[in-house]
Scaffold this active site. Sequence first.
Site, PDB file in Angstrom:
ATOM      1  CB  SER A 187      42.877   2.535  73.623  1.00  8.63           C
ATOM      2  OG  SER A 187      42.405   2.719  74.928  1.00  8.63           O
ATOM      3  CG  ASP A 351      41.202  -4.912  76.243  1.00  9.13           C
ATOM      4  OD1 ASP A 351      41.027  -4.466  77.400  1.00  9.13           O
ATOM      5  OD2 ASP A 351      41.343  -4.165  75.251  1.00  9.13           O
ATOM      6  CG  HIS A 383      43.728  -1.859  76.331  1.00  7.74           C
ATOM      7  ND1 HIS A 383      42.529  -1.774  75.662  1.00  7.74           N
ATOM      8  CD2 HIS A 383      44.160  -0.586  76.470  1.00  7.74           C
ATOM      9  CE1 HIS A 383      42.241  -0.504  75.423  1.00  7.74           C
ATOM     10  NE2 HIS A 383      43.221   0.237  75.900  1.00  7.74           N
TER      11      HIS A 383
END
Length: 404
Positions: A187, A351, A383
């Site tokens: 991320s 996502d 995610h």
Amino acid sequence: MELGRTVIICVALISFLVVCKATKLNPVILVPGDGGSQFKAKLNKPTTVASYCIKKTDYYYDLWLNLEQLVPFLIDCFVDNMRLVYDNKTRTTHNSPGVDIVIPGFGDTETVEWLDHSRLSLTTYFHNIAEGLVSIGYIRNKTLKGAPFDFRKAPNELKEYLKNLKTLVEETYYSNGNTQVVLLGHSMGNPITLYLLNQMPKQWKNKFIKSFISLAGVWGGAMKPIRLMISGDNLNIPIVKSKNVRIEQRSMPSTAWLMPSDEFWGPDEVMVVAPTRNYTLKDYKQLFKDINYETGWMMWEDTHKLLNPLRAPGVEVHCLHGVNVSTPGVFVYDNKTWHDGFPTTIPDEGDGTVNIRSLLGCQRFKTQQQQPVYHKTFNGAEHMQILNRPDVIDHVKNILLGKS
Ligand SMILES: *[C@@H]1O[C@H](CO)[C@@H](O)[C@H](O)[C@H]1NC(C)=O
Ligand SMILES: *[C@@H]1O[C@H](CO)[C@@H](O)[C@H](O)[C@H]1NC(C)=O
Ligand SMILES: *[C@@H]1O[C@H](CO)[C@@H](O)[C@H](O)[C@H]1NC(C)=O
Ligand SMILES: *[C@@H]1O[C@H](CO)[C@@H](O)[C@H](O)[C@H]1NC(C)=O
Ligand SMILES: *[C@@H]1O[C@H](CO)[C@@H](O)[C@H](O)[C@H]1NC(C)=O
């Protein structure tokens, strides 16, 4: 006699090969994303937001993540301890008055494997990936390292951390017999890693870095941070009021940094529909004015150029991310929800957190650098869940074993 000797030679050869193979594993450094590091705090506060909030502690306690604090009413105390205060003269942030915060465990993996000290499965972060790597011969704190950081901040305020991360790369390389290091980000850990690599000279990267494995990279921002800024996000805990957690969420320069980039969103694309007007990327300044949070505009000004234009890292890249998960695209507020309530959302592809165009940003590196850029998508890999998906973990193992 002859046979015995051959056998011994073979055994010697086999163990030699095993040793060779084992030392060939490139050490890995895990770089977490937003929310992916533990925080400890010690309090000596001038005031608290409510009488039941603790004002002073003699010890460091778990501030993030600590599920016990995320219950209604205690969450207001948490928010007040976790928030940053922006100084509009120095254009830097500092902790809430009387809150001393440390990010424990730099270098080791413990505090990025689990977000909560109690190790509740709910709070696993890099743990399943770490277990997967240990299963192929990695050793925690030797060939597998972690680099937790103050995820509230953007790289303009992470100079010390970036210096430590650079040193960790070098130390890890030397302590493993001059073996090149793999950086593995999740991320926001990816733009952070990219920022470091963008700063480093080519010779340094050629010497120390084997590759950069990116999971769910936020290359061009995402829509979700816009909602954090406008009305907050109650993290799907129904009894928690978004407006109350917003105080903390919008105080983080990293939230401003992760807003959609003009390299990925067009100037006329409507992002926010409000009762009397719409907002596009060109209207950020007005948007912050209209939600009475002009500090957000200053933080955006401070951070938006850090990775814009987006530049290739100059090392081998393995870009992995999920697809086919409904992701916030446009936020629609009506008279009732503007701007303290929860908007309705027009979905986009992505996502679940990062919009697809931003996840695909790594593909731009292909034309910008000589080193290979491998790209692979995982259907339905949300995610956060991407960190626990067996197919993703197997793929990461194969990359590290040189099989992929
Ligand atoms: C800066 O902060 C001070 C104190 O909070 C405030 O009075 C002032 O209006 C702010 N200035 C700007 C330009 O936002
Ligand atoms: C990890 O390694 C460092 C240095 O090599 C050492 O100082 C530290 O105590 C180790 N941590 C654990 C938990 O073993
Ligand atoms: C705002 O955008 C929506 C969707 O794009 C559109 O239907 C609406 O007419 C726009 N409203 C204004 C005031 O421009
Ligand atoms: C919402 O508020 C605006 C401005 O106050 C007003 O013009 C509009 O009619 C309102 N819409 C609804 C559906 O109440
Ligand atoms: C998205 O999911 C659908 C149905 O599950 C599938 O047919 C499609 O191939 C998926 N798309 C991608 C890009 O994986």
